[in-house]
Design a protein around this motif. Sequence first.
Motif, mmCIF file in Angstrom:
data_model
loop_
_atom_site.group_PDB
_atom_site.id
_atom_site.type_symbol
_atom_site.label_atom_id
_atom_site.label_comp_id
_atom_site.label_asym_id
_atom_site.label_seq_id
_atom_site.Cartn_x
_atom_site.Cartn_y
_atom_site.Cartn_z
ATOM 1 N N GLY A 104 8.178 -6.264 -11.236
ATOM 2 C CA GLY A 104 7.686 -6.256 -9.865
ATOM 3 C C GLY A 104 6.430 -7.059 -9.608
ATOM 4 N N TYR A 105 6.048 -7.955 -10.528
ATOM 5 C CA TYR A 105 4.859 -8.771 -10.308
ATOM 6 C C TYR A 105 5.206 -10.003 -9.473
ATOM 7 C CZ TYR A 105 2.689 -5.893 -13.906
ATOM 8 O OH TYR A 105 2.189 -4.832 -14.615
ATOM 9 N N ALA A 106 4.180 -10.742 -9.082
ATOM 10 C CA ALA A 106 4.372 -11.996 -8.346
ATOM 11 C C ALA A 106 3.499 -13.074 -8.970
ATOM 12 C CB ALA A 106 4.032 -11.813 -6.874
ATOM 13 N N VAL A 107 3.514 -13.159 -10.295
ATOM 14 C CA VAL A 107 2.690 -14.127 -11.012
ATOM 15 C C VAL A 107 3.218 -15.531 -10.746
ATOM 16 C CG1 VAL A 107 1.872 -14.892 -13.273
ATOM 17 C CG2 VAL A 107 2.127 -12.446 -12.799
ATOM 18 N N ALA A 108 2.375 -16.383 -10.197
ATOM 19 C CA ALA A 108 2.755 -17.778 -9.948
ATOM 20 C C ALA A 108 2.584 -18.593 -11.226
ATOM 21 C CB ALA A 108 1.913 -18.359 -8.822
ATOM 22 N N ILE A 109 3.234 -19.759 -11.268
ATOM 23 C CA ILE A 109 3.165 -20.631 -12.445
ATOM 24 C C ILE A 109 2.563 -21.971 -12.030
ATOM 25 C CG2 ILE A 109 4.495 -21.863 -14.198
ATOM 26 C CD1 ILE A 109 6.545 -19.591 -14.040
ATOM 27 N N MET A 110 1.525 -22.373 -12.742
ATOM 28 C CA MET A 110 0.880 -23.661 -12.516
ATOM 29 C C MET A 110 1.082 -24.533 -13.750
ATOM 30 S SD MET A 110 -3.150 -24.500 -11.930
ATOM 31 C CE MET A 110 -3.192 -23.633 -10.367
ATOM 32 N N MET A 111 1.623 -25.728 -13.545
ATOM 33 C CA MET A 111 1.795 -26.683 -14.633
ATOM 34 C C MET A 111 0.701 -27.736 -14.546
ATOM 35 S SD MET A 111 4.989 -29.200 -15.518
ATOM 36 C CE MET A 111 4.293 -30.581 -14.608
ATOM 37 N N ASP A 112 -0.015 -27.946 -15.651
ATOM 38 C CA ASP A 112 -1.147 -28.865 -15.689
ATOM 39 C C ASP A 112 -0.732 -30.109 -16.482
ATOM 40 O OD1 ASP A 112 -3.671 -30.059 -15.866
ATOM 41 O OD2 ASP A 112 -4.665 -28.109 -15.951
ATOM 42 N N THR A 113 -0.793 -31.276 -15.843
ATOM 43 C CA THR A 113 -0.403 -32.504 -16.532
ATOM 44 C C THR A 113 -1.488 -32.961 -17.505
ATOM 45 O OG1 THR A 113 -1.317 -33.930 -14.801
ATOM 46 C CG2 THR A 113 0.986 -33.244 -14.566
ATOM 47 N N GLU A 114 -1.079 -33.787 -18.445
ATOM 48 C CA GLU A 114 -2.009 -34.265 -19.465
ATOM 49 C C GLU A 114 -2.950 -35.321 -18.915
ATOM 50 O OE1 GLU A 114 -1.586 -36.955 -23.471
ATOM 51 O OE2 GLU A 114 -0.238 -35.246 -23.271
ATOM 52 N N GLY A 115 -2.437 -36.198 -18.057
ATOM 53 C CA GLY A 115 -3.252 -37.286 -17.540
ATOM 54 C C GLY A 115 -3.252 -38.476 -18.490
ATOM 55 N N ILE A 140 10.356 -3.108 -0.007
ATOM 56 C CA ILE A 140 9.110 -3.858 0.038
ATOM 57 C C ILE A 140 8.675 -4.139 -1.392
ATOM 58 C CG2 ILE A 140 7.630 -1.798 0.093
ATOM 59 C CD1 ILE A 140 5.864 -3.329 2.112
ATOM 60 N N GLU A 141 8.232 -5.363 -1.642
ATOM 61 C CA GLU A 141 7.839 -5.757 -2.991
ATOM 62 C C GLU A 141 6.343 -6.018 -3.021
ATOM 63 O OE1 GLU A 141 10.191 -9.100 -4.160
ATOM 64 O OE2 GLU A 141 12.068 -8.159 -3.502
ATOM 65 N N VAL A 142 5.659 -5.362 -3.957
ATOM 66 C CA VAL A 142 4.214 -5.534 -4.095
ATOM 67 C C VAL A 142 3.869 -5.415 -5.564
ATOM 68 C CG1 VAL A 142 3.738 -3.074 -3.749
ATOM 69 C CG2 VAL A 142 1.936 -4.748 -3.301
ATOM 70 N N ASP A 143 2.811 -6.085 -5.964
ATOM 71 C CA ASP A 143 2.354 -6.058 -7.340
ATOM 72 C C ASP A 143 2.065 -4.622 -7.781
ATOM 73 O OD1 ASP A 143 -0.261 -6.114 -9.211
ATOM 74 O OD2 ASP A 143 0.983 -7.875 -9.600
ATOM 75 N N ALA A 144 2.569 -4.250 -8.953
ATOM 76 C CA ALA A 144 2.449 -2.868 -9.430
ATOM 77 C C ALA A 144 0.990 -2.480 -9.659
ATOM 78 C CB ALA A 144 3.254 -2.694 -10.720
ATOM 79 N N VAL A 145 0.177 -3.394 -10.173
ATOM 80 C CA VAL A 145 -1.229 -3.083 -10.431
ATOM 81 C C VAL A 145 -1.973 -2.848 -9.118
ATOM 82 C CG1 VAL A 145 -3.385 -3.979 -11.386
ATOM 83 C CG2 VAL A 145 -1.243 -4.350 -12.602
ATOM 84 N N THR A 146 -1.713 -3.699 -8.130
ATOM 85 C CA THR A 146 -2.356 -3.532 -6.828
ATOM 86 C C THR A 146 -1.953 -2.215 -6.189
ATOM 87 O OG1 THR A 146 -2.387 -5.925 -6.503
ATOM 88 C CG2 THR A 146 -2.638 -4.550 -4.544
ATOM 89 N N GLU A 147 -0.685 -1.879 -6.280
ATOM 90 C CA GLU A 147 -0.220 -0.616 -5.714
ATOM 91 C C GLU A 147 -0.947 0.563 -6.349
ATOM 92 O OE1 GLU A 147 3.937 1.912 -5.012
ATOM 93 O OE2 GLU A 147 3.981 -0.050 -5.984
ATOM 94 N N ALA A 148 -1.104 0.534 -7.671
ATOM 95 C CA ALA A 148 -1.799 1.627 -8.358
ATOM 96 C C ALA A 148 -3.263 1.701 -7.925
ATOM 97 C CB ALA A 148 -1.701 1.436 -9.872
ATOM 98 N N GLU A 149 -3.913 0.536 -7.770
ATOM 99 C CA GLU A 149 -5.312 0.523 -7.334
ATOM 100 C C GLU A 149 -5.461 1.099 -5.934
ATOM 101 O OE1 GLU A 149 -6.618 -3.478 -7.665
ATOM 102 O OE2 GLU A 149 -7.064 -3.351 -9.800
ATOM 103 N N LEU A 150 -4.548 0.738 -5.039
ATOM 104 C CA LEU A 150 -4.614 1.250 -3.673
ATOM 105 C C LEU A 150 -4.421 2.759 -3.650
ATOM 106 C CD1 LEU A 150 -2.623 -1.532 -1.797
ATOM 107 C CD2 LEU A 150 -5.014 -0.957 -1.446
ATOM 108 N N LYS A 151 -3.505 3.253 -4.456
ATOM 109 C CA LYS A 151 -3.255 4.691 -4.479
ATOM 110 C C LYS A 151 -4.446 5.464 -5.030
ATOM 111 C CE LYS A 151 1.799 4.538 -4.979
ATOM 112 N NZ LYS A 151 2.937 4.823 -5.890
ATOM 113 N N GLU A 152 -5.065 4.914 -6.078
ATOM 114 C CA GLU A 152 -6.123 5.648 -6.763
ATOM 115 C C GLU A 152 -7.487 5.512 -6.089
ATOM 116 O OE1 GLU A 152 -6.127 4.354 -10.789
ATOM 117 O OE2 GLU A 152 -4.042 4.933 -11.159
ATOM 118 N N ASN A 153 -7.789 4.294 -5.628
ATOM 119 C CA ASN A 153 -9.160 4.037 -5.181
ATOM 120 C C ASN A 153 -9.297 3.552 -3.749
ATOM 121 O OD1 ASN A 153 -10.156 4.577 -7.873
ATOM 122 N ND2 ASN A 153 -9.349 2.570 -8.447
ATOM 123 N N GLY A 154 -8.187 3.309 -3.069
ATOM 124 C CA GLY A 154 -8.263 2.914 -1.674
ATOM 125 C C GLY A 154 -8.418 1.415 -1.483
#
Length: 649
Positions: free
Chosen positions: A226-237, A151-165
């Motif tokens: 183990g992150y799931a950071v998405a990438i957004m490309m912003d055009t100049e216009g 199972i793949e989950v964001d490492a920061v979120t996993e730590a928060e769930l373990k520590e603080n619920g």
Amino acid sequence: MNRAVESLAQLHYQSFSLCAQLDFSCLANKRSASIRFSNLTFAAFTRTSSDVLASKSSLPSTSQTGFLFGLHHTQQRKAKNFHEITAMFNVEKAAVNASQGQREKEVVEVFDSQICNGNALFEGGSTKFVNMDALDEERVGGNGSASPSVIEVDAVTEAELKENGFRSTRRTKLICTIGPASCQFEQLEVLAMGGMNVARINMCHGTRDWHRNVIRNVRKLNMEKGYAVAIMMDTEGSEIHMGDLGGASSAKAEDGDIWTFTVRAFDGSMPDQTIQVNYDGFTEDVRVGDELVVDGGMVRFDIIEKIGPDVRCRCIDPGLLLPRANLTFWRQGRVVRERNAMLPTISSKDWLDIDFGILEGVDFIAISFVKSAEVIKHLKSYIAARSGEGSIGVIAKIESSDSLKTLEEIVRFSDGAMVARGDLGAQIPLEQVPSVQQQVVHLCRQLNKPVIVASQFLESMIEYPTPTRAEVADVSEAVKQRADALMLSGESAMGSYPDKALSVLRTVSLRIEHWWREEKRHELMTLLELSESIPERISEQICTSAAQMANNLEVDAIFVYTRQGDMASLLSRCRPDCPIFAFTTSTYVRRCLNLRWGLIPFRLDFTDDMESNLNRTFALLKARGMVKPGDLVIAVSDMLQSIQVMKIP
């Protein structure tokens, strides 16, 4: 009612067997042993190595070679007698097709899976999953050993769930614009650890090679950490922009300074206090006495003289000039819309940048200065014809007065919207920006589109380590409006304190969300029905009911199993008090869900059997300390149109 739900959940779990699955339906001589354990029956399918070796001629496909085994137990009673179950199997995988090159057959052994003291122990207390494709990739890479995860989950979120619920998790998503201050791998990792959900690259600045390096650093971060950071490309216009300031990173305009804006091309260096403009009709459109606004109002000039291709201006509001900054001009309190109004939304440079984004596999493309829905439709068709793997979300940037005229149609046909308040504030009166922001956020929520609020949240933190109190209030207002995401621009791209600016967004978001739940400020917004077909309407009603039940029963989390993310987005639209665990089989969908309010995206292989999915999910999350027995959850899925309420056993 809570007791009834609890009893129903217990009865439900006592009615089925939690199975260890060896999905080798083609193998003969199956033998099973049942164990009575903690008021539940667990069927453990075992095979000896001879069974497998005798059936080499009918080995399963790669997708069937997952060995999944999970056990649950209650705290009331543990088994006094148990059997050690040993499962050994050899899997022979044939060589792949000629295009990938010949590879020798090899045998993978997985053994010594054992149950001890009422717990499922598979190499350190977690479930063992063997994925043959992953083994092949590691073998080709020369690693030679496999350590695949289930199972793949964001490492920061996993730590928060373990520590603080459950209740500690942040619902509002955070976007960071990547620039010179944040483009290195180590800097990106700091931002990911600080809560960055989406990395934005701005095609107004930098070369394509530079952006390609950023994209690959983000992908490397996801792969290795183990992150799931998405990438957004912003055009100049194709709106009017300044040039690149002769290679300088910025220039300071002081009060009373005289600057020249020109459409001339220079072979060598430009004269001091001279700025090129990318629009050939610039000098024809402006008049003496007009006000020239730079970058949404960061700097202002009065036009005092026109000399051929040059326009001389006096600075009346000093500030920092940045390369490729947007330009607008005002006359008698209104934006001047002359020939520049006829410029195309997507320029020739934008099309080249879009091709680049498709090739690099970005997750979202944000289109600047959208004027109509036709542009969105055309771009989506273009992407669909050229994107080989999945689709790329199209985000409409609401930053011009033209976009407000057909706002609902633009949002309806896009995959999301961004309120770009800086440029928007240069085209409409400043006092209208807050109401337009709320209007766009509300509309996107109704149409089930993610909405981003952007620009100038923490502008002072480009230079200073702490924000102004007014900036903090601005952030809190966007969080209270329940926007999906907040975005940093110059603060993270070129500021002196990108990680501190992100920390401010994160802590303010958490505090306001916590206050909202403490005050039990359940929203009274009536969500419109979106779907027309009966199956889609059923899914929509299920998600609405699940969110209402979650609030009324004060459940700990909602679990949603989704292949394309549709039901997860419908749940996010309802803004329940509890977090939403979104399980998907697709890495791409997992990244895209990271833009949605309240979703914690997991990548997990699952089947159409909901009971099996839940049992395995509970086992995996408990093994990693992310949930515990007694937690109350609601489960929905794309596969089964129903709502299940249960306590984790």
